[in-house]
Enzyme design. Structure first.
Site, short mmCIF file in Angstrom:
data_model
loop_
_atom_site.label_atom_id
_atom_site.label_comp_id
_atom_site.label_asym_id
_atom_site.label_seq_id
_atom_site.Cartn_x
_atom_site.Cartn_y
_atom_site.Cartn_z
N ASP A 272 110.68 -36.83 33.14
CA ASP A 272 111.40 -38.53 33.21
C ASP A 272 112.25 -38.62 34.78
O ASP A 272 111.68 -37.07 35.13
CB ASP A 272 112.79 -38.31 32.04
CG ASP A 272 113.34 -40.65 32.11
OD1 ASP A 272 112.42 -40.82 33.09
OD2 ASP A 272 113.93 -40.43 31.33
C1 BGC Z 1 114.01 -43.79 32.71
C2 BGC Z 1 112.93 -44.69 32.10
C3 BGC Z 1 111.62 -45.04 32.93
C4 BGC Z 1 111.62 -44.14 34.65
C5 BGC Z 1 110.60 -44.92 35.34
C6 BGC Z 1 113.75 -43.33 34.19
O1 BGC Z 1 115.12 -43.94 34.32
O2 BGC Z 1 114.98 -42.20 32.16
O3 BGC Z 1 112.49 -44.57 30.56
O4 BGC Z 1 110.49 -44.55 32.27
O5 BGC Z 1 113.27 -43.93 34.59
O6 BGC Z 1 111.47 -46.28 35.88
#
Ligand code: BGC
Length: 736
Positions: A272
């Site tokens: 993530d």
């Molecule tokens: C979130 C994810 C997301 C990623 C990309 C992160 O901050 O936890 O769920 O897919 O950002 O935007």
């Protein structure tokens, strides 16, 4: 002629991967494991530093430039690099691209996974054609027990089984039903997230620590992921949390032993946003080289946005990172790129938006989904449905009545939150009440998106919903005047669309004081009072709810939420949603969920200051209809070989067509290790005409009956069980 094997689509994927891998330099391999935004990331959630564009990287995320610009960048990778490896374009397409569908938590309340599959199919086509997206970071399949946590809105509620069913439906919708479908235009790679246990964040605070036993991991958090993997999901995202001292991103047990070893997953895992370098904040290591090693050797393949994987070549050269680990990760990424046909079709067609998005059938589906997701919480004296022929004067009140963003919610991608594309309740009202004079007056407001970050000083009157603003007496008085003049009052309440989602945890999940005051004043008029609630989480507003005669919980229904709401209010459609997450009486009752363990003493109150009930306000599975359903006797029989077959009849005993969700709960009444009081083992939504009866059935194997042990394994233990159909009819049986 002399075409390298990896460019030959007739060759098997494995052979193409091997051929390409052996041609790649260390630097090219490392680059395939890097995902970055282009230039300045415009996703407000993820504001980061500028990144110069490197066409050798494996993936780009959150690019908002559209198909043509995406193709131009892609050309730099395909035609401007030595090996021409196309980039995989990722985006958070969570509940639609331009056509906005209900938020996932709402979708699960439909208990109709076919709606989710069809919605994800539309989202895939739109984001691919319009945005050049090949890969969505969806579905989120985390079991949520704490409604204060903002991200429940992105998942499918508190039940592991339901989450698994919807996970599989979403995967089929995005990718197709067979792996070969992924090559078809308009299909995108799905990503199950966040692996695993992020939703167990202490106190519902985002990005917090998680204490998860082996048992809870296996019983609650892992099953939806396993269901998604079995449905064919080709990627997973590892999570931010730390389980029992091991950061999820460095957890070899979950990322490798379970995911690959037990489940045979052969797609790839992306970390993530910033989760690898976040190992510093978790006091694991502030050394980027150590972070890289930890993430890769645990089982992450691609790194989202940290840029620490740039250390890979040096680590390999120093003998700290085995080449085999690197090659396996690169092979997994390449395999997915081959599988989705990216090498043959690196570009997306540049078609006018009207041809690819918001087609009439897409918007009809959005309305169908919104109708299926709304939950009727209350309907005193059959106030709903309202007969539009009889309503001559309608007071439309409340802060959500003319608020488009409140109907859309978080992670809206390109779904416009304006009156043209997402009509408000007010915009649509006249169409449904042609004979009525409609008086609109908000009574109070929801703070607009982009309101300044709320600080401690904004916590006035116990709520952050009205920062600095006490209820506005004049605005309420105006609403009361409209109510007094009306036959019926519809008050649209809720939380702003931006107040659920990532980093949107709330310590107080009641309605704002201004909304409470508004309802008090409206109730005092004695007029029939219908509440419509737009929210991204279960709100704990049982006391305010007691003052409303009818309540329809809309959640955040997307582009056609308002149309669906009025169809339900006027009886053009019959509500059929059931809660996929428990509604607490008060914040202090959290966590409260249906599949809890049995307590050790009976007939005692949980809380001395709540001496009426131990139950939550509204349990999982709750939801009313305009008709009534009668359950017959449930029957359960153990067949030879140990299978249990159960059935129950359900009759529509009312005068309207309607749909009932039969939820099958299993209770294990004798086991050496205690089991949840009940757990969902199946559900079926049945549509019934007035007077019609249908039989719902379920068949369970020994494995389905097996009891969860403290070490996280399941073991069948002979004894007595109970199967209940929606807690309306039940049958006991003994399995040996
Ligand atoms: C979130 C994810 C997301 C990623 C990309 C992160 O901050 O936890 O769920 O897919 O950002 O935007």
């Amino acid at each position: 002629m002399n075409q390298p094997a990896y460019k030959d689509p007739r060759k098997p994927v494995g052979a193409r991967v091997r051929d390409l891998l052996r041609r790649m330099t260390l630097e090219e391999k490392a680059a395939q494991l890097i995902q970055n935004p282009i230039g300045r990331d415009t996703n407000p959630n993820n504001v980061g530093p500028d990144h110069p564009f490197d066409p050798t990287i494996g993936s780009v995320l959150s690019f908002t430039g559209g198909a043509a610009a995406r193709n131009a960048f892609q050309r730099m990778a395909v035609e401007g690099t030595r090996l021409g490896i196309p980039i995989l374009w990722g985006y958070d397409v969570i509940h639609g691209w331009r056509t906005g569908f209900p938020v996932p938590l709402a979708q699960s309340c439909s208990f109709d996974p076919s709606l989710t599959e069809r919605a994800c199919r539309v989202a895939a086509r739109e984001c691919w054609a319009d945005g050049g997206v090949d890969w969505t970071f969806s579905p989120m399949v985390e079991v949520g027990h704490d409604p204060r946590w903002g991200r429940n809105v992105e998942g499918y509620g508190e039940d592991p089984f339901t989450n698994g069913v919807f996970a599989a439906a979403a995967v089929r919708g995005y990718q197709g039903r067979r792996r070969a479908d992924l090559r078809k235009p308009g299909r995108v790679v799905a990503c199950l997230k966040h692996f695993v246990g992020y939703s167990a964040s202490e106190g519902g605070r985002d990005y917090s620590y998680t204490e998860i036993s082996a048992r809870a991991l296996r019983e609650w958090y892992l099953p939806p992921f396993e269901a998604g993997v079995r449905a064919g999901a080709r990627t997973l995202m590892s999570s931010f949390n730390c389980i029992d001292g091991t950061p999820a991103v460095a957890n070899r047990e979950t990322l490798t032993d379970i995911l690959r070893g037990e489940w045979g997953f052969d797609g790839f895992v992306v970390s993530d946003w910033g989760a690898v370098s976040q190992l510093r904040i978790q006091h694991f290591s502030s050394d980027p080289a150590v972070q890289t090693l930890a993430a890769l050797t645990a089982g992450n393949d691609m790194d989202m946005s940290d840029d620490v994987f740039r250390n890979i070549p040096a680590l390999v050269k120093a003998g700290r990172l085995p080449r085999r680990v690197l090659d396996e990760a690169v092979a997994r990424v390449l395999r997915v790129k081959f599988e989705c046909g990216l090498f043959e079709h690196p570009y997306v067609p540049e078609l006018p938006r009207e041809k690819t998005c918001r087609l009439p059938a897409d918007l009809d589906l959005a309305a169908e989904c919104a109708r299926g997701c709304a939950v009727l919480l209350k309907n005193e004296k059959g106030l709903l449905p309202l007969d539009p022929r009889k309503v001559k004067r309608l007071a439309l009140v409340g802060p959500a009545a003319d608020d488009c963003p409140a109907l859309v919610g978080t992670w809206a991608a390109m779904c416009a939150k304006n009156h043209e594309e997402t009509p408000s309740l007010r915009d649509e009202a006249a169409r449904f009440f042609p004979n009525a004079k409609i008086d609109y007056t908000p009574g109070c407001a929801l703070p607009p998106e982009g309101a300044p970050r709320l600080r401690t000083v904004d916590f006035v009157e116990g709520s952050i919903l009205d920062p600095g603003l006490p209820p506005d007496r004049a605005a309420i008085a105006k609403a009361v005047r409209a109510a007094r003049a009306a036959d019926v009052v519809v008050v649209a309440l809720g939380e702003p669309g931006w107040l659920s989602g990532e980093y949107k945890s709330r310590r107080d999940i009641r309605l704002s004081p201004a909304q409470e005051a508004l309802v008090d004043a409206l109730a005092a008029t004695g007029k029939p009072l219908v509440g419509l609630v737009a929210a991204g989480r279960p709100l704990a507003f049982s006391e305010t709810a007691a003052k409303l005669d009818a309540i329809l919980y809309l959640w955040q229904g997307g582009s056609r939420a308002a149309q669906a709401a009025w169809e339900l209010v006027t009886g053009a459609a019959n509500p059929s949603g059931r809660l996929a997450m428990t509604f607490p009486r008060a914040v202090g009752q959290i966590p409260v969920f249906y599949n809890a363990q049995p307590r050790s003493r009976e007939n005692l109150f949980d809380y001395l200051d709540c001496p009426h009930e131990n139950d939550p306000w509204l349990p999982f599975g709750y939801g009313l209809s305009y008709t009534t359903f009668e359950y017959g006797k449930a029957k359960a029989a153990v067949r030879r070989g140990g299978r249990v077959e159960a059935s129950v009849t359900v009759k529509n005993a009312g005068k309207r067509e309607g749909a009932e969700t039969v939820i099958w709960y299993l209770s294990d009444l004798e086991s050496t290790s205690t089991q949840p009081v009940r757990r969902v083992v199946g559900f079926e939504k049945v549509s019934l005409k007035p007077g019609e009866t249908k039989t719902a059935k379920i068949s369970l194997s020994r494995k389905d009956l097996a009891a969860m042990q403290p070490d996280g394994t399941r073991r069948f233990e002979p004894g007595e069980f109970e199967l209940s159909a929606s807690l309306r009819a039940s049958a006991r049986f003994v399995a040996n």
